[in-house]
Design a protein around this motif. Structure first.
Motif, PDB file in Angstrom:
ATOM      1  N   LYS A  46      -3.969   5.751   2.883  1.00 53.43           N
ATOM      2  CA  LYS A  46      -5.127   5.536   3.759  1.00 53.43           C
ATOM      3  C   LYS A  46      -6.055   6.743   3.807  1.00 53.43           C
ATOM      4  CE  LYS A  46      -3.374   1.839   6.629  1.00 53.43           C
ATOM      5  NZ  LYS A  46      -3.592   1.086   7.848  1.00 53.43           N
ATOM      6  N   LEU A  47      -5.958   7.610   2.794  1.00 56.59           N
ATOM      7  CA  LEU A  47      -6.750   8.841   2.823  1.00 56.59           C
ATOM      8  C   LEU A  47      -7.866   8.840   1.790  1.00 56.59           C
ATOM      9  CD1 LEU A  47      -3.872  11.442   3.200  1.00 56.59           C
ATOM     10  CD2 LEU A  47      -5.547  10.783   4.932  1.00 56.59           C
ATOM     11  N   ALA A  48      -7.557   8.394   0.585  1.00 54.84           N
ATOM     12  CA  ALA A  48      -8.546   8.493  -0.481  1.00 54.84           C
ATOM     13  C   ALA A  48      -8.421   7.292  -1.406  1.00 54.84           C
ATOM     14  CB  ALA A  48      -8.332   9.776  -1.279  1.00 54.84           C
ATOM     15  N   ASN A  49      -9.552   6.740  -1.789  1.00 55.21           N
ATOM     16  CA  ASN A  49      -9.532   5.617  -2.718  1.00 55.21           C
ATOM     17  C   ASN A  49      -9.569   6.130  -4.156  1.00 55.21           C
ATOM     18  OD1 ASN A  49     -10.623   4.165  -0.139  1.00 55.21           O
ATOM     19  ND2 ASN A  49      -9.934   2.596  -1.544  1.00 55.21           N
ATOM     20  N   ASP A  71      -8.879  -2.841  11.556  1.00 54.21           N
ATOM     21  CA  ASP A  71     -10.123  -2.394  10.932  1.00 54.21           C
ATOM     22  C   ASP A  71      -9.855  -1.501   9.722  1.00 54.21           C
ATOM     23  OD1 ASP A  71     -12.965  -2.104  10.836  1.00 54.21           O
ATOM     24  OD2 ASP A  71     -12.790  -0.168  11.845  1.00 54.21           O
ATOM     25  N   SER A  72      -8.705  -0.801   9.726  1.00 54.98           N
ATOM     26  CA  SER A  72      -8.446   0.163   8.650  1.00 54.98           C
ATOM     27  C   SER A  72      -8.049  -0.545   7.356  1.00 54.98           C
ATOM     28  CB  SER A  72      -7.359   1.152   9.062  1.00 54.98           C
ATOM     29  OG  SER A  72      -6.080   0.552   8.966  1.00 54.98           O
ATOM     30  N   VAL A  73      -7.622  -1.772   7.452  1.00 55.09           N
ATOM     31  CA  VAL A  73      -7.238  -2.498   6.236  1.00 55.09           C
ATOM     32  C   VAL A  73      -8.391  -3.396   5.781  1.00 55.09           C
ATOM     33  CG1 VAL A  73      -5.614  -4.123   5.213  1.00 55.09           C
ATOM     34  CG2 VAL A  73      -4.799  -2.390   6.807  1.00 55.09           C
ATOM     35  N   ILE A  74      -8.948  -4.153   6.707  1.00 58.12           N
ATOM     36  CA  ILE A  74     -10.114  -4.970   6.383  1.00 58.12           C
ATOM     37  C   ILE A  74     -11.174  -4.709   7.447  1.00 58.12           C
ATOM     38  CG2 ILE A  74     -10.978  -7.307   6.008  1.00 58.12           C
ATOM     39  CD1 ILE A  74      -7.948  -7.869   5.167  1.00 58.12           C
ATOM     40  N   ALA A 115       0.836  -1.208   0.000  1.00 56.51           N
ATOM     41  CA  ALA A 115       0.000   0.000   0.000  1.00 56.51           C
ATOM     42  C   ALA A 115       0.870   1.256   0.000  1.00 56.51           C
ATOM     43  CB  ALA A 115      -0.932  -0.009   1.212  1.00 56.51           C
ATOM     44  N   LEU A 116       1.989   1.185   0.734  1.00 59.51           N
ATOM     45  CA  LEU A 116       2.908   2.322   0.785  1.00 59.51           C
ATOM     46  C   LEU A 116       3.583   2.522  -0.574  1.00 59.51           C
ATOM     47  CD1 LEU A 116       3.754   4.276   2.995  1.00 59.51           C
ATOM     48  CD2 LEU A 116       5.739   2.823   3.437  1.00 59.51           C
ATOM     49  N   HIS A 117       4.036   1.431  -1.177  1.00 59.80           N
ATOM     50  CA  HIS A 117       4.664   1.480  -2.503  1.00 59.80           C
ATOM     51  C   HIS A 117       3.697   2.132  -3.510  1.00 59.80           C
ATOM     52  CE1 HIS A 117       7.320  -0.093  -5.771  1.00 59.80           C
ATOM     53  NE2 HIS A 117       6.188  -0.289  -6.435  1.00 59.80           N
ATOM     54  N   LYS A 118       2.442   1.690  -3.453  1.00 60.10           N
ATOM     55  CA  LYS A 118       1.441   2.237  -4.379  1.00 60.10           C
ATOM     56  C   LYS A 118       1.194   3.726  -4.107  1.00 60.10           C
ATOM     57  CE  LYS A 118      -0.805  -2.267  -4.305  1.00 60.10           C
ATOM     58  NZ  LYS A 118      -2.016  -3.023  -3.869  1.00 60.10           N
ATOM     59  N   SER A 119       1.136   4.094  -2.832  1.00 63.26           N
ATOM     60  CA  SER A 119       0.876   5.496  -2.478  1.00 63.26           C
ATOM     61  C   SER A 119       2.001   6.399  -2.967  1.00 63.26           C
ATOM     62  CB  SER A 119       0.728   5.643  -0.960  1.00 63.26           C
ATOM     63  OG  SER A 119      -0.384   4.907  -0.507  1.00 63.26           O
ATOM     64  N   VAL A 120       3.256   5.952  -2.753  1.00 62.60           N
ATOM     65  CA  VAL A 120       4.395   6.760  -3.202  1.00 62.60           C
ATOM     66  C   VAL A 120       4.402   6.820  -4.726  1.00 62.60           C
ATOM     67  CG1 VAL A 120       6.918   6.929  -3.217  1.00 62.60           C
ATOM     68  CG2 VAL A 120       5.729   6.278  -1.118  1.00 62.60           C
ATOM     69  N   GLY A 121       4.097   5.702  -5.371  1.00 60.04           N
ATOM     70  CA  GLY A 121       4.073   5.672  -6.837  1.00 60.04           C
ATOM     71  C   GLY A 121       3.041   6.631  -7.416  1.00 60.04           C
ATOM     72  N   ILE A 122       1.868   6.653  -6.816  1.00 60.25           N
ATOM     73  CA  ILE A 122       0.818   7.574  -7.283  1.00 60.25           C
ATOM     74  C   ILE A 122       1.259   9.019  -7.054  1.00 60.25           C
ATOM     75  CG2 ILE A 122      -1.533   8.374  -6.777  1.00 60.25           C
ATOM     76  CD1 ILE A 122      -1.455   5.819  -8.444  1.00 60.25           C
ATOM     77  N   THR A 123       1.965   9.237  -5.941  1.00 58.80           N
ATOM     78  CA  THR A 123       2.477  10.577  -5.662  1.00 58.80           C
ATOM     79  C   THR A 123       3.456  11.016  -6.750  1.00 58.80           C
ATOM     80  OG1 THR A 123       2.275  10.055  -3.327  1.00 58.80           O
ATOM     81  CG2 THR A 123       3.565  11.999  -3.880  1.00 58.80           C
ATOM     82  N   ILE A 124       4.335  10.085  -7.161  1.00 59.29           N
ATOM     83  CA  ILE A 124       5.299  10.382  -8.229  1.00 59.29           C
ATOM     84  C   ILE A 124       4.557  10.714  -9.534  1.00 59.29           C
ATOM     85  CG2 ILE A 124       7.132   9.406  -9.676  1.00 59.29           C
ATOM     86  CD1 ILE A 124       8.208   9.807  -6.972  1.00 59.29           C
ATOM     87  N   LEU A 125       3.483   9.979  -9.792  1.00 55.42           N
ATOM     88  CA  LEU A 125       2.695  10.252 -11.001  1.00 55.42           C
ATOM     89  C   LEU A 125       2.169  11.693 -10.971  1.00 55.42           C
ATOM     90  CD1 LEU A 125       1.295   9.270 -13.610  1.00 55.42           C
ATOM     91  CD2 LEU A 125      -0.589   8.447 -12.194  1.00 55.42           C
ATOM     92  N   GLY A 126       1.594  12.072  -9.836  1.00 53.59           N
ATOM     93  CA  GLY A 126       1.075  13.431  -9.690  1.00 53.59           C
ATOM     94  C   GLY A 126       2.188  14.476  -9.805  1.00 53.59           C
TER      95      GLY A 126
END
Lengths: 186, 195
Positions: A122-125, B175-178, A49-60
Motif C-alpha cells: 500500500k506504499l508504492a505502485n 477507500d484505500s483499495v477502491i 496484495a500481501l502475497h504480491k508485496s512479499v513476493g516483490i520484496t523477495i525479488l529485491g
C-alpha cells in the motif's frame, strides 16, 4: 559478529538474506496454496496484495543477495563430499536462486497480463510489465504454478539435505548457516 | 371612426411587432443528437492506488441547447451500463455483480437536467438528476460548449462519490483499495437532430 562469510561459516549478511528469504518463501508458499480458493471479496484482494508485496520484496532481496554474494566468500564443501553431491548441490542452488527471481517475475507478469495494479504494501505502485493480455495471462499463471511446485520440491530437498548433513553426516553445513562455531574449523 | 391614415397605421402594427419579435427573440435552443463514433463517455476510478479507465460504450443523449435560451435548454442521457469496458475481463465481471452496478436489476443509468441552465464563461452549468443503481443524486454539471458551424462539442468532467450510489458498500467501501472518488469525463460531438 563477522558480516562476511569465511571458508567455514556464513557471514551475518548472508545468513540474514538466507533466513529472511526462507521465512518469506515459506509464507508465500503457504498463503499461495491457500489463497486461490478463497471466495472473491475484499479479504481475497488484501491477501493477494500481501502475497504480491512479499513476493516483490523477495525479488529485491534476491537481487541484493546475489550482488552481495559476488563480493562475499563462502564456506567450503564438507570434506570428503563426493563430486556428484557437489554438482547436485550446485545445481539445486542455481535452480533455487533462479526460482527466487523467476517466481516473483512470473507473478508480476501474471498480474500485469491480468490488468491488475501492483502496489507494494500500500506504499508504492509498480509499473505494468505488459499490457493486459489473456493469452499471456494464462501462460504466466501456468509458469507461476509450475514454478511453485518446483520450488516446493526444491525447498523440501534443500531442507532434507541440510538435516542429512547435520544429523547423518554430522558435518557443519547447517551450523555454517546457523552462525554456530564450526566444530572442526581450523 | 378611423381615418384612412389611422387604419393604415393600425394595419402596420402586426408587421412591426413581427419584425421586432424576429429581431429580439433569442434563438430557440437547437436540438442535437450525439455522433456516437466521435463521442465518448468514460470514468476514471482508482484501484489499489492505480487509476483505471472505464468506457461506457453504449449511451444515448438528447441535448437542447442555446446559449441565450438556457431556460429551455435540456440535457438528457441514458447509459447502458452493461456496455462498460474497463480493459479487464475480471473487473468487468465484478462490475456486473450486485456489489457494483448490479446489471441484473439496474442495467441503465440516467442523467436529466432539472430547471434552467446557468451561463458560464464558456458554456453552462446544469443541475441534473443522476440515477445510478436506482439511487438519485442531484449534481451540478458544468460543461464547456463549443460550436463548430452546425455541430458542437460538449465537454465536461465531474467528480462523483461512488458511495452516493451504493457502489461497493460494506467491506468494499475501503477507500484505500477502491477509491471513493470517480471522475467522469464527457466528450460529446453533437449534430443537429433531424426533425
Amino acid at each position: 559478529m563477522a558480516l562476511h562469510s569465511t571458508a567455514y561459516r556464513w557471514g551475518a549478511v548472508a545468513r540474514l538474506f538466507h533466513w529472511l528469504t526462507a521465512l518469506g518463501v515459506l509464507a508465500l508458499i503457504a498463503v499461495g496454496l491457500w489463497m486461490t480458493d478463497l471466495p472473491n471479496g475484499m479479504r481475497k484482494i488484501n491477501i493477494y496484495a500481501l502475497h504480491k508485496s512479499v513476493g516483490i520484496t523477495i525479488l529485491g532481496l534476491t537481487v541484493l543477495r546475489l550482488l552481495w554474494r559476488l563480493t562475499d566468500d563462502r564456506p567450503l564443501s564438507p570434506p570428503g563430499q563426493p563430486a556428484w553431491q557437489q554438482r547436485a548441490a550446485q545445481a539445486a542452488h542455481v535452480l533455487l536462486y533462479g526460482l527466487l527471481i523467476a517466481m516473483p517475475l512470473s507473478g508480476w507478469l501474471y498480474n500485469s497480463a491480468s490488468g491488475f495494479p501492483l502496489r507494494w504494501f500500500k506504499l508504492a505502485n509498480l509499473p505494468h510489465l505488459v499490457e493486459a493480455d489473456p493469452a499471456l495471462k494464462e501462460l504466466a499463471h501456468g509458469a507461476h504454478e509450475f514454478g511453485a511446485w518446483l520450488l516446493i520440491a526444491l525447498v523440501v530437498l534443500h531442507a532434507a539435505a541440510a538435516l542429512k548433513h547435520h544429523f547423518v553426516d554430522r558435518d557443519d553445513t547447517l551450523n555454517a548457516m546457523l552462525g554456530r562455531r564450526a566444530k572442526d574449523s581450523k | 371612426m378611423n381615418t384612412p391614415r389611422q387604419r393604415r397605421r393600425a394595419a402596420g402594427w402586426p408587421v412591426a411587432l413581427a419584425a421586432f419579435a424576429t429581431f429580439a427573440a433569442p434563438a430557440a435552443p437547437v436540438a442535437y443528437t450525439v455522433d456516437p463514433a466521435q463521442s465518448s463517455l468514460t470514468f476514471v476510478g482508482t484501484q489499489q492506488g492505480e487509476k483505471f479507465t472505464g468506457t461506457i460504450k453504449s449511451f444515448r443523449a438528447a441535448v437542447r441547447y442555446g446559449p441565450t435560451e438556457l431556460a429551455a435548454s435540456t440535457l438528457d442521457v441514458s447509459m447502458d451500463l452493461k456496455s462498460i469496458d474497463t480493459r479487464s475481463g475480471e473487473r468487468d465481471a465484478a462490475l456486473a455483480t450486485a456489489i457494483w452496478f448490479d446489471y441484473a436489476h439496474t442495467p441503465t443509468a440516467t442523467f436529466k437536467s432539472v430547471g434552467p441552465l446557468r451561463a458560464t464563461r464558456d458554456g453552462a452549468v446544469a443541475d441534473a438528476d443522476l440515477v445510478i443503481k436506482g439511487k438519485t443524486k442531484r449534481i451540478a454539471f458544468p460543461f464547456r460548449f463549443t460550436a463548430n458551424g452546425a455541430t458542437a462539442n460538449l465537454d465536461a468532467r465531474v467528480t462523483l462519490d461512488r458511495l452516493d450510489f451504493g457502489l461497493g458498500a460494506g467491506e468494499w467501501a475501503d477507500d484505500s483499495v477502491i477509491g471513493h472518488k470517480v471522475d467522469v469525463v464527457v466528450h460529446l460531438v453533437l449534430k443537429p437532430a433531424a426533425n
